[in-house]
Design a protein around this motif. Structure first.
Motif: not given
Length: 151
Positions: A94-98, A129-131, A134-137, A140-148
């Protein structure tokens, strides 16, 4: 960042693409072109979830698709592409940030986080993966998932 491990079945994404050389940033520009055309895509499986699909090529370029998971029979709008994301095992972080900080999260994952968790990356398709988190790029509190991909 603590990863979770998942098995993801193959799925189809329809969206807009760009081909980038390593170190060149064209992700934001693609999303700016894509967002006004989101409603052109029919047959979305999860209308509130979008994907950034990262497909590395042997010549060093990265094919990046901003799009949505769609049903098998979804039509491809003009100016868009259909890609088949293969079945894959993933470490999901989970990425938290811009949006501008996503690249730093990918670097941290590949430079030390995978190894710290006893994981190795494998060749394959990375996903963003953006749900609704992640409402504002620029938030800094936005979250999305990185699949590796992992073996």
């Amino acid at each position: 960042m603590q990863p979770r491990i998942i098995e993801r079945a193959a799925f189809i994404v329809i969206g807009m693409e760009v081909f980038l050389q390593e170190g060149v940033d064209g992700f934001g520009a693609l999303w700016q072109r894509f967002i006004p055309r989101e409603d052109d895509i029919h047959g979305k499986r999860e209308p509130a979830v979008s994907y950034g699909v990262c497909i590395p090529h042997n010549d060093g370029t990265l094919q990046y698709i901003a799009g949505f998971e769609v049903n098998q029979d979804a039509p491809v709008p003009d100016g868009m592409v259909r890609v088949q994301v293969p079945a894959q095992r993933y470490a999901v972080f989970t990425h938290t940030g811009t949006a501008a900080q996503i690249g730093a999260s990918f670097s941290a994952i590949h430079n030390h986080l995978l190894a710290e968790h006893g994981l190795q990356p494998s060749a394959g398709v990375d996903l963003e993966r953006y749900d609704a988190r992640f409402d504002d790029p620029f938030d800094p509190a936005s979250q999305m998932e990185l699949y590796i991909p992992i073996p």
